[in-house]
Design an enzyme around this catalytic site. Structure first.
Site, PDB file in Angstrom:
ATOM      1  N   GLY A 156       0.751  -1.418   0.001  1.00 52.61           N
ATOM      2  CA  GLY A 156      -0.074   0.041  -0.088  1.00 52.61           C
ATOM      3  C   GLY A 156       0.629   1.204  -0.139  1.00 52.61           C
ATOM      4  O   GLY A 156       0.158   2.404   0.025  1.00 52.61           O
ATOM      5  N   CYS A 157       2.242   1.211   0.019  1.00 49.03           N
ATOM      6  CA  CYS A 157       2.987   2.479  -0.038  1.00 49.03           C
ATOM      7  C   CYS A 157       3.060   2.681  -1.478  1.00 49.03           C
ATOM      8  O   CYS A 157       3.468   1.908  -2.414  1.00 49.03           O
ATOM      9  CB  CYS A 157       4.480   2.045   0.702  1.00 49.03           C
ATOM     10  N   GLU A 158       3.206   4.041  -1.765  1.00 53.65           N
ATOM     11  CA  GLU A 158       3.556   4.588  -3.034  1.00 53.65           C
ATOM     12  C   GLU A 158       4.978   4.482  -3.512  1.00 53.65           C
ATOM     13  O   GLU A 158       5.337   3.838  -4.453  1.00 53.65           O
ATOM     14  CB  GLU A 158       3.498   6.052  -2.833  1.00 53.65           C
TER      15      GLU A 158
END
Length: 134
Positions: A50-52
């Protein structure tokens, strides 16, 4: 390295920033203090979903005390990781679960850097930190 900030906590350093540029410089400086993970530690299992940016978080527990190792391919995220880990490193899981990490982060002047996609990543990091199972 400039050690004049060593006496200030990370929270105090970030709260002392008076502009977006100053906060950015502080985060980049903090990012340099985070030890890099080895390529062997940068596994899918350690990757925060879920991290960019790519972010890896390793949680270890010893005698009920949690220790964290983290890394990111983005300098700014590495600085944010230093700020987050400063709130939880060396604490028990019970203590960590008592901390309102979202409220603590809100006090660190990071909101201008946490775009909606970055905020989702930070929330995923916080969830992993507060999870009782590894």
């Amino acid at each position: 390295m400039n050690n004049s900030n060593q006496t200030l906590t990370i929270k105090e350093q970030l709260q002392a920033c008076r502009s977006k540029e100053e906060t950015f410089k502080t985060l980049v400086t903090l990012s340099k203090t985070l030890p890099r993970l080895s390529s062997e530690e940068k596994t899918e299992e350690n990757k925060v979903k879920g991290c960019e940016s790519a972010v890896w978080l390793i949680v270890e527990e010893s005698n009920g005390i949690r220790h964290f190792n983290a890394d990111s391919d983005a300098k700014l995220m590495r600085g944010v990781l230093v700020a987050i880990l400063s709130l939880v490193e060396g604490k028990s899981i019970a203590d960590i679960q008592q901390i309102d990490l979202k409220a603590e982060l809100a006090e660190l002047n990071l909101s201008s850097y946490l775009t909606s996609s970055r905020t989702n990543g930070v929330l995923a990091i916080l969830e992993k930190i507060q999870a009782t199972k590894q």
